[in-house]
Motif scaffolding. Structure first.
Motif, PDB file in Angstrom:
ATOM      1  N   ILE A 266       5.492  24.702  -9.706  1.00  0.00           N
ATOM      2  CA  ILE A 266       4.408  24.131  -8.891  1.00  0.00           C
ATOM      3  C   ILE A 266       3.785  22.923  -9.581  1.00  0.00           C
ATOM      4  CG2 ILE A 266       2.229  24.595  -7.721  1.00  0.00           C
ATOM      5  CD1 ILE A 266       4.596  26.227  -6.646  1.00  0.00           C
ATOM      6  N   GLU A 267       3.418  23.091 -10.844  1.00  0.00           N
ATOM      7  CA  GLU A 267       2.723  22.027 -11.572  1.00  0.00           C
ATOM      8  C   GLU A 267       3.649  20.837 -11.795  1.00  0.00           C
ATOM      9  OE1 GLU A 267      -0.491  21.925 -12.367  1.00  0.00           O
ATOM     10  OE2 GLU A 267      -0.689  23.861 -11.344  1.00  0.00           O
ATOM     11  N   GLY A 268       3.131  19.647 -11.522  1.00  0.00           N
ATOM     12  CA  GLY A 268       3.888  18.436 -11.760  1.00  0.00           C
ATOM     13  C   GLY A 268       5.022  18.206 -10.780  1.00  0.00           C
ATOM     14  N   ASN A 269       4.982  18.896  -9.640  1.00  0.00           N
ATOM     15  CA  ASN A 269       6.023  18.760  -8.628  1.00  0.00           C
ATOM     16  C   ASN A 269       5.536  17.803  -7.535  1.00  0.00           C
ATOM     17  OD1 ASN A 269       7.803  19.137  -6.406  1.00  0.00           O
ATOM     18  ND2 ASN A 269       8.312  21.201  -7.120  1.00  0.00           N
ATOM     19  N   PRO A 270       5.990  16.557  -7.533  1.00  0.00           N
ATOM     20  CA  PRO A 270       5.439  15.572  -6.598  1.00  0.00           C
ATOM     21  C   PRO A 270       5.718  15.877  -5.129  1.00  0.00           C
ATOM     22  CG  PRO A 270       7.342  14.663  -7.741  1.00  0.00           C
ATOM     23  CD  PRO A 270       7.024  15.962  -8.405  1.00  0.00           C
ATOM     24  N   VAL A 271       6.838  16.527  -4.821  1.00  0.00           N
ATOM     25  CA  VAL A 271       7.140  16.841  -3.422  1.00  0.00           C
ATOM     26  C   VAL A 271       6.146  17.859  -2.881  1.00  0.00           C
ATOM     27  CG1 VAL A 271       8.898  17.681  -1.821  1.00  0.00           C
ATOM     28  CG2 VAL A 271       9.567  16.294  -3.791  1.00  0.00           C
ATOM     29  N   LEU A 272       5.807  18.846  -3.690  1.00  0.00           N
ATOM     30  CA  LEU A 272       4.780  19.807  -3.291  1.00  0.00           C
ATOM     31  C   LEU A 272       3.404  19.143  -3.186  1.00  0.00           C
ATOM     32  CD1 LEU A 272       5.673  23.062  -5.270  1.00  0.00           C
ATOM     33  CD2 LEU A 272       5.730  22.741  -2.793  1.00  0.00           C
ATOM     34  N   GLU A 273       3.131  18.206  -4.077  1.00  0.00           N
ATOM     35  CA  GLU A 273       1.840  17.500  -4.018  1.00  0.00           C
ATOM     36  C   GLU A 273       1.721  16.709  -2.714  1.00  0.00           C
ATOM     37  OE1 GLU A 273      -0.575  16.339  -6.869  1.00  0.00           O
ATOM     38  OE2 GLU A 273      -0.185  18.333  -7.680  1.00  0.00           O
ATOM     39  N   TYR A 274       2.794  16.059  -2.313  1.00  0.00           N
ATOM     40  CA  TYR A 274       2.784  15.328  -1.044  1.00  0.00           C
ATOM     41  C   TYR A 274       2.520  16.283   0.114  1.00  0.00           C
ATOM     42  CZ  TYR A 274       4.479  10.710  -2.604  1.00  0.00           C
ATOM     43  OH  TYR A 274       4.584   9.463  -3.158  1.00  0.00           O
TER      44      TYR A 274
ATOM     45  N   MET B 121       0.853  -1.190   0.000  1.00  0.00           N
ATOM     46  CA  MET B 121       0.000   0.000   0.000  1.00  0.00           C
ATOM     47  C   MET B 121       0.887   1.238   0.000  1.00  0.00           C
ATOM     48  SD  MET B 121      -2.742   1.409   2.851  1.00  0.00           S
ATOM     49  CE  MET B 121      -3.977   0.139   2.633  1.00  0.00           C
ATOM     50  N   HIS B 122       0.665   2.131  -0.970  1.00  0.00           N
ATOM     51  CA  HIS B 122       1.445   3.363  -0.963  1.00  0.00           C
ATOM     52  C   HIS B 122       0.783   4.391  -0.049  1.00  0.00           C
ATOM     53  CE1 HIS B 122      -1.498   4.994  -3.773  1.00  0.00           C
ATOM     54  NE2 HIS B 122      -1.169   4.113  -4.686  1.00  0.00           N
ATOM     55  N   ILE B 123       1.510   5.446   0.255  1.00  0.00           N
ATOM     56  CA  ILE B 123       1.089   6.371   1.291  1.00  0.00           C
ATOM     57  C   ILE B 123      -0.173   7.142   0.915  1.00  0.00           C
ATOM     58  CG2 ILE B 123       2.519   8.306   0.513  1.00  0.00           C
ATOM     59  CD1 ILE B 123       3.119   8.842   3.524  1.00  0.00           C
ATOM     60  N   ALA B 124      -0.386   7.395  -0.356  1.00  0.00           N
ATOM     61  CA  ALA B 124      -1.602   8.088  -0.757  1.00  0.00           C
ATOM     62  C   ALA B 124      -2.832   7.219  -0.491  1.00  0.00           C
ATOM     63  CB  ALA B 124      -1.532   8.474  -2.241  1.00  0.00           C
ATOM     64  N   GLN B 125      -2.739   5.943  -0.831  1.00  0.00           N
ATOM     65  CA  GLN B 125      -3.841   5.031  -0.588  1.00  0.00           C
ATOM     66  C   GLN B 125      -4.126   4.901   0.909  1.00  0.00           C
ATOM     67  OE1 GLN B 125      -3.241   1.091  -2.158  1.00  0.00           O
ATOM     68  NE2 GLN B 125      -5.414   0.586  -2.144  1.00  0.00           N
ATOM     69  N   GLY B 126      -3.083   4.992   1.712  1.00  0.00           N
ATOM     70  CA  GLY B 126      -3.279   4.898   3.149  1.00  0.00           C
ATOM     71  C   GLY B 126      -3.822   6.170   3.747  1.00  0.00           C
ATOM     72  N   VAL B 127      -3.123   7.283   3.578  1.00  0.00           N
ATOM     73  CA  VAL B 127      -3.472   8.526   4.266  1.00  0.00           C
ATOM     74  C   VAL B 127      -4.698   9.182   3.655  1.00  0.00           C
ATOM     75  CG1 VAL B 127      -2.651  10.840   4.854  1.00  0.00           C
ATOM     76  CG2 VAL B 127      -1.096   8.893   5.014  1.00  0.00           C
ATOM     77  N   GLN B 128      -4.762   9.286   2.329  1.00  0.00           N
ATOM     78  CA  GLN B 128      -5.914   9.927   1.708  1.00  0.00           C
ATOM     79  C   GLN B 128      -7.214   9.216   2.053  1.00  0.00           C
ATOM     80  OE1 GLN B 128      -4.629  10.217  -2.554  1.00  0.00           O
ATOM     81  NE2 GLN B 128      -5.194  12.359  -2.357  1.00  0.00           N
ATOM     82  N   LYS B 129      -7.182   7.902   2.102  1.00  0.00           N
ATOM     83  CA  LYS B 129      -8.411   7.169   2.394  1.00  0.00           C
ATOM     84  C   LYS B 129      -8.860   7.372   3.837  1.00  0.00           C
ATOM     85  CE  LYS B 129     -10.428   5.539  -0.039  1.00  0.00           C
ATOM     86  NZ  LYS B 129     -11.606   6.086  -0.753  1.00  0.00           N
ATOM     87  N   VAL B 130      -7.915   7.445   4.767  1.00  0.00           N
ATOM     88  CA  VAL B 130      -8.280   7.703   6.163  1.00  0.00           C
ATOM     89  C   VAL B 130      -8.899   9.096   6.302  1.00  0.00           C
ATOM     90  CG1 VAL B 130      -7.359   8.063   8.494  1.00  0.00           C
ATOM     91  CG2 VAL B 130      -6.627   6.094   7.158  1.00  0.00           C
ATOM     92  N   LEU B 131      -8.286  10.090   5.662  1.00  0.00           N
ATOM     93  CA  LEU B 131      -8.839  11.438   5.702  1.00  0.00           C
ATOM     94  C   LEU B 131     -10.251  11.470   5.129  1.00  0.00           C
ATOM     95  CD1 LEU B 131      -5.693  13.447   4.511  1.00  0.00           C
ATOM     96  CD2 LEU B 131      -6.729  13.577   6.780  1.00  0.00           C
ATOM     97  N   ALA B 132     -10.442  10.798   3.995  1.00  0.00           N
ATOM     98  CA  ALA B 132     -11.745  10.802   3.329  1.00  0.00           C
ATOM     99  C   ALA B 132     -12.804  10.105   4.173  1.00  0.00           C
ATOM    100  CB  ALA B 132     -11.632  10.136   1.961  1.00  0.00           C
ATOM    101  N   VAL B 133     -12.506   8.923   4.674  1.00  0.00           N
ATOM    102  CA  VAL B 133     -13.497   8.164   5.440  1.00  0.00           C
ATOM    103  C   VAL B 133     -13.869   8.885   6.726  1.00  0.00           C
ATOM    104  CG1 VAL B 133     -13.866   6.031   6.743  1.00  0.00           C
ATOM    105  CG2 VAL B 133     -12.893   5.935   4.444  1.00  0.00           C
ATOM    106  N   ASN B 134     -12.887   9.443   7.424  1.00  0.00           N
ATOM    107  CA  ASN B 134     -13.192  10.136   8.673  1.00  0.00           C
ATOM    108  C   ASN B 134     -14.048  11.374   8.438  1.00  0.00           C
ATOM    109  OD1 ASN B 134     -11.784   8.195  10.030  1.00  0.00           O
ATOM    110  ND2 ASN B 134     -10.072   9.499  10.614  1.00  0.00           N
ATOM    111  N   ARG B 135     -13.825  12.065   7.342  1.00  0.00           N
ATOM    112  CA  ARG B 135     -14.663  13.235   7.039  1.00  0.00           C
ATOM    113  C   ARG B 135     -16.077  12.802   6.649  1.00  0.00           C
ATOM    114  NH1 ARG B 135     -10.628  17.362   3.673  1.00  0.00           N
ATOM    115  NH2 ARG B 135      -8.883  17.217   5.130  1.00  0.00           N
ATOM    116  N   LEU B 136     -16.173  11.761   5.857  1.00  0.00           N
ATOM    117  CA  LEU B 136     -17.499  11.308   5.422  1.00  0.00           C
ATOM    118  C   LEU B 136     -18.336  10.810   6.589  1.00  0.00           C
ATOM    119  CD1 LEU B 136     -16.493   9.492   2.122  1.00  0.00           C
ATOM    120  CD2 LEU B 136     -18.031  11.458   2.295  1.00  0.00           C
TER     121      LEU B 136
END
Length: 522
Positions: A423-431, A209-224
């Protein structure tokens, strides 16, 4: 950021005491007329849920150590400190807009001065903005507003059914029930009736599991769930088998599924209104209903339309080399939505095509027969290499994984693509934008005085402006992001070290395939 006195003054002047300010108050609210008015049930509990969720996983609160130990302090002492997610730019306006009951996305919510149901309409608006903050895209926003009105407008909700989350790593998992196919027995919001909104996501257990799948999903579920939804995870073991993940070995696939659940638990996902259902088990319990749906979707959809959906399997192949299993896969994933009676499909943007197919199918069948699902799609974070539009489990260097060590994270971020002032396409900023700031609400930059000195970013706009202007260099940004990601991952590492069952699951998953399979189903 406003002080509490400024916020209180703004509330009294503009709204006569609205839900925005009640999120940060623990006592009665004074209206413009000076009369005390108690908090409504959902207002009080949604506030408490949000504060609890964001406090528990932050060792410091706005730069200060937590003097209260492990348990969160009272809401009146937290004030506005831990509600920064309401000020994010992803679908939510400034906190002051929530106070005033106005803002983008709030048009047509029925707010009228002097209306006895004004508080209820603000209740709907608050829930809408919280849900909408999750998705990069919502199809359709008007349908989401109408759904919320039908559940939450013009009635008071008993707060006792909205239980604040518990975030210990050992927090129990609510079992799935076959009788209602993923709809929890305690789905009602309040004693007066009204069902929680049914949300769903499905995932292929396919390795790491990559970190986006882990953290983003927790944020989404807790808000919902805080906004009054129930959430069903469809553990797509048969889909992983169709997609030839882990060699099609169902036992290995199911082991990985249990590992995924342990990761989300360790990150603090509130499981109070969450159900995990195994696709193979639930389909076998009600095969007539499920396969009838699959066959009917196949009969009403052209092969060309189905083939356009096959990108959901995470494979880049030409039309000539597409596997026949992809046709079955797409029809089954579309059927999942109606089989689970989902009202909101909360998946990634890469699953948009099959979700749109479900809406098209529902329109053709008619509203009386099928509910047309609302699509709430979250952003897909890019890989760490230049030009990678999304993370890939097949390329270990393209992403941070949940079991990565501190050294792994530091090395990957150090090598990551991060061009100065771009800014655009910069993965470190996206993280930083989509993982760090929503999760821990700060990004600490440590640097020499001659380079600008230490600073802390609390929101995206200031970070973006400084980076684009060259006031923040990649050499200072990268170690800050790496440190923040390690802080986020530390509870996961600790859980898989201290919990025997979790430790055994991780060892088996690593043994199956070091470096993982391909991308997940949804």
């Amino acid at each position: 950021r406003r002080t509490w006195e400024e916020v209180s003054s703004h509330r009294r002047h503009h709204t006569g005491g609205c839900i925005g300010s009640s999120l940060a108050c623990s006592g009665p609210i004074s209206s413009a007329s000076g009369r005390a008015r108690p908090l409504s049930g959902p207002t009080r509990v949604l506030r408490k849920t949000m504060l609890h969720s964001h406090f528990h996983h932050s060792a410091r609160l706005r730069g200060g150590e937590n003097p209260h130990g492990k348990d969160p302090p009272a809401a009146d002492t937290l004030q506005l400190a831990n509600l920064s997610l309401l000020e994010e730019d992803r679908g939510l306006d400034k906190f002051s807009d929530l106070q005033a009951g106005m803002g983008t996305g709030g048009e047509g919510m029925g707010r009228q001065e002097g209306n006895d149901n004004d508080g209820d309409d603000r209740e709907v608006l608050w829930r809408y903005k919280l849900i909408r903050s999750i998705g990069e895209e919502c199809i359709q926003e008007s349908e989401l507003k109408e759904l919320l009105r039908s559940r939450f407008s013009k009635r008071r909700v008993n707060h006792s059914s909205l239980t604040p989350p518990s975030f210990s790593p050992g927090h129990g998992m609510r079992p799935g029930t076959a009788g209602d196919l993923g709809i929890n027995a305690n789905d009602s919001v309040g004693a007066g009736g009204g069902q929680r909104i049914r949300c769903y996501d499905g995932f292929e257990p396919s390795g790491r599991m990559h970190i986006a799948q882990g953290v983003q999903k927790v944020l989404a579920v807790n808000r919902l769930t805080a906004a009054g939804c129930s959430f069903t995870f469809w553990i797509a073991d048969w889909f992983a088998q169709l997609n030839n993940k882990l060699g099609g070995d169902l036992k290995k696939i199911q082991t990985v599924g249990r590992y995924f659940i342990e990761v989300w638990k360790s990150l603090g996902m509130d499981l109070t209104n969450v159900t995990f259902l195994w696709a193979s088990t639930e389909i076998n319990k009600n095969p007539d209903k499920y396969w009838s749906l699959v066959m009917d979707i196949a009969r009403h959809t052209s092969l060309a339309r189905i083939n356009r959906c096959q990108t959901i399997m995470g494979r880049n192949q030409s039309a000539e080399s597409l596997p026949a299993s992809g046709v079955m896969y797409s029809c089954m994933q579309c059927a999942d939505i109606f089989f689970l009676r989902a009202e909101i499909c909360q998946l990634g943007m890469d699953q948009r095509k099959v979700n749109m197919l479900a809406r098209e199918y529902a329109e053709e069948k008619g509203r009386r027969r099928l509910v047309k699902p609302i699509i709430l799609s979250h952003r897909m974070l890019p890989g760490l290499r230049q030009g990678q539009e999304k993370m890939s489990k097949s390329d270990p260097e393209s992403a941070i994984f949940m079991e990565d060590t501190q050294a792994d994270v530091n090395a990957k971020i150090k090598r990551a693509y991060c061009p100065p002032q771009i800014i655009e396409g910069n993965p470190v900023l996206e993280y930083a934008r989509y993982l760090v700031l929503p999760r821990i609400q700060r990004l600490n930059i440590t640097r020499r005085l001659q380079d600008g000195g230490n600073t802390t970013y609390r929101g995206w706009e200031a970070l973006r402006e400084d980076y684009q202007a060259g006031r923040l260099h990649p050499g200072d940004l990268k170690p800050a992001v790496a440190s923040a990601l390690n802080e986020i991952l530390e509870p996961v590492r600790r859980h898989f070290k201290e919990n025997e069952e979790a430790r055994d699951l991780l060892a088996r998953v690593k043994k199956y395939r070091r470096g993982g399979g391909s991308t997940s189903k949804k």
